[in-house]
Design an enzyme around this catalytic site. Structure first.
Site, PDB file in Angstrom:
ATOM      1  N   ASN A 195       0.895  -1.036  -0.078  1.00 45.57           N
ATOM      2  CA  ASN A 195      -0.021  -0.089  -0.144  1.00 45.57           C
ATOM      3  C   ASN A 195       0.947   1.241   0.010  1.00 45.57           C
ATOM      4  OD1 ASN A 195      -2.286   1.713   0.419  1.00 45.57           O
ATOM      5  ND2 ASN A 195      -1.619   1.857   2.708  1.00 45.57           N
TER       6      ASN A 195
ATOM      7  N   HIS B  27       0.900   5.140   1.228  1.00 42.72           N
ATOM      8  CA  HIS B  27       0.282   5.987   2.173  1.00 42.72           C
ATOM      9  C   HIS B  27       1.098   7.168   2.304  1.00 42.72           C
ATOM     10  CE1 HIS B  27      -2.121   6.806   5.710  1.00 42.72           C
ATOM     11  NE2 HIS B  27      -1.041   7.477   6.214  1.00 42.72           N
TER      12      HIS B  27
ATOM     13  N   SER C 192       4.922   6.471   2.517  1.00 46.33           N
ATOM     14  CA  SER C 192       5.431   5.323   2.690  1.00 46.33           C
ATOM     15  C   SER C 192       4.915   4.273   1.808  1.00 46.33           C
ATOM     16  CB  SER C 192       5.273   5.170   4.176  1.00 46.33           C
ATOM     17  OG  SER C 192       5.617   6.126   5.189  1.00 46.33           O
TER      18      SER C 192
ATOM     19  N   ASP D 109      -2.851   0.856   8.068  1.00 46.05           N
ATOM     20  CA  ASP D 109      -1.481   1.567   7.813  1.00 46.05           C
ATOM     21  C   ASP D 109      -0.376   1.172   8.803  1.00 46.05           C
ATOM     22  OD1 ASP D 109      -2.727   3.016   5.655  1.00 46.05           O
ATOM     23  OD2 ASP D 109      -3.533   4.481   7.052  1.00 46.05           O
TER      24      ASP D 109
HETATM   25  C1  GRF Z   1      -2.410   9.307  -3.100  1.00 49.76           C
HETATM   26  O1  GRF Z   1      -1.818  10.392  -2.282  1.00 49.76           O
HETATM   27  C2  GRF Z   1      -2.259   8.041  -2.057  1.00 49.76           C
HETATM   28  O2  GRF Z   1      -1.023   8.333  -1.178  1.00 49.76           O
HETATM   29  C3  GRF Z   1      -3.348   7.985  -0.906  1.00 49.76           C
HETATM   30  O3  GRF Z   1      -4.397   8.443  -1.931  1.00 49.76           O
HETATM   31  C4  GRF Z   1      -3.879   9.070  -3.112  1.00 49.76           C
HETATM   32  C5  GRF Z   1      -4.335   8.653  -4.294  1.00 49.76           C
HETATM   33  O4  GRF Z   1      -4.178   9.421  -5.448  1.00 49.76           O
HETATM   34  N1  GRF Z   1      -3.657   6.951  -0.264  1.00 49.76           N
HETATM   35  P1  GRF Z   1      -4.305   8.715  -6.858  1.00 49.76           P
HETATM   36  O5  GRF Z   1      -5.791   8.053  -6.936  1.00 49.76           O
HETATM   37  O6  GRF Z   1      -3.410   7.503  -7.090  1.00 49.76           O
HETATM   38  O7  GRF Z   1      -4.226   9.805  -7.851  1.00 49.76           O
END
Ligand code: GRF
Length: 221
Positions: free
Chosen positions: A111, A113, A140, A149
């Site tokens: 994932n 994050h 991360s 997370d």
């Molecule tokens: C990213 O910032 C990711 O880290 C978070 O949600 C956002 C997703 O953006 N969990 P995208 O849909 O990949 O443009």
């Protein structure tokens, strides 16, 4: 002839810019994997449109059609298994996964994050980093466990917080780093340098005790 390709499924709830980064990295020859499925809990997710344009099979499951989280997640994982995927990448998938449903996938789900975990699990990470007066922020990539997370962190990208930063400016500066970080980690999984061994990450055969760091040269121990 046996099929030795590295098969990857992706789940995303939103616009899909991290998915786009994965597809671009593959297009550039930097990510030798096959994307066999892109799934979402939102039929309108931009990520699904990106996948369609790239001729990747898609799946939209509506959580409201299931009695509870576990039922939804069991169906989701059944469909991912049926796709032939070995790895699962959560690229902005905005749901908590049921521990029992994900158990067969432990060590095979990563994932991304937007915080320097273990700081700021959950939502509003940019706001919380600013409110805490942090000098730096980041993203991360971690293995998924049943704890939100909370799974072992594999790699991080860092950026300084500068005077005048807002939630939006931080998010905008962080996103391009996320777009390098996620494909880089997936490439290391595909290469076998990064492994899940006895409930923990290993890199080059050694326990990964400190997350890899993204530099201009890529991931560094
Ligand atoms: C990213 O910032 C990711 O880290 C978070 O949600 C956002 C997703 O953006 N969990 P995208 O849909 O990949 O443009």
């Amino acid at each position: 002839m046996s099929d030795t390709s590295v098969k990857v499924a992706v789940l995303a709830s939103g616009r899909g810019s991290n998915l786009a980064a994965l597809l671009d990295a593959r297009e550039r020859g930097e990510l030798p994997v096959d994307f066999v499925l892109v799934g979402s809990d939102k039929a309108a997710a931009g990520a699904l449109r990106l996948a369609e344009a790239a001729n990747i099979p898609t799946l939209a499951l509506d959580p409201r059609s299931y009695p509870d989280r576990r039922a939804f997640d069991l169906e989701l994982f059944a469909r991912i298994s049926a796709s032939g995927a070995h790895w699962l990448v959560l690229a902005g998938f905005m749901r908590i996964l049921d521990g029992e449903a994900l158990a067969p996938w432990l060590g095979r789900i990563i994932n991304i994050h937007p915080s320097l975990l273990p700081k700021y699990p959950g939502l509003h990470t940019h706001r919380r980093a600013l409110a805490a007066g942090d000098a730096e922020h980041g993203a991360s990539v971690h293995f998924i466990t049943a704890e939100l997370d909370g799974g072992p962190v594999i790699a991080q990208a860092r950026l300084p917080i500068i005077a005048g930063d807002t939630e939006q400016s931080l998010a905008e500066r962080l996103l391009p780093l996320e777009h390098r970080l996620l494909p880089a980690v997936l490439a290391e999984l595909a290469s076998g340098r990064l492994q899940w061994h006895e409930q923990a990450p290993r890199f080059d055969g050694q326990p990964l005790l400190i997350p890899l760091q993204l530099s201009e040269h890529g991931l560094q121990p």
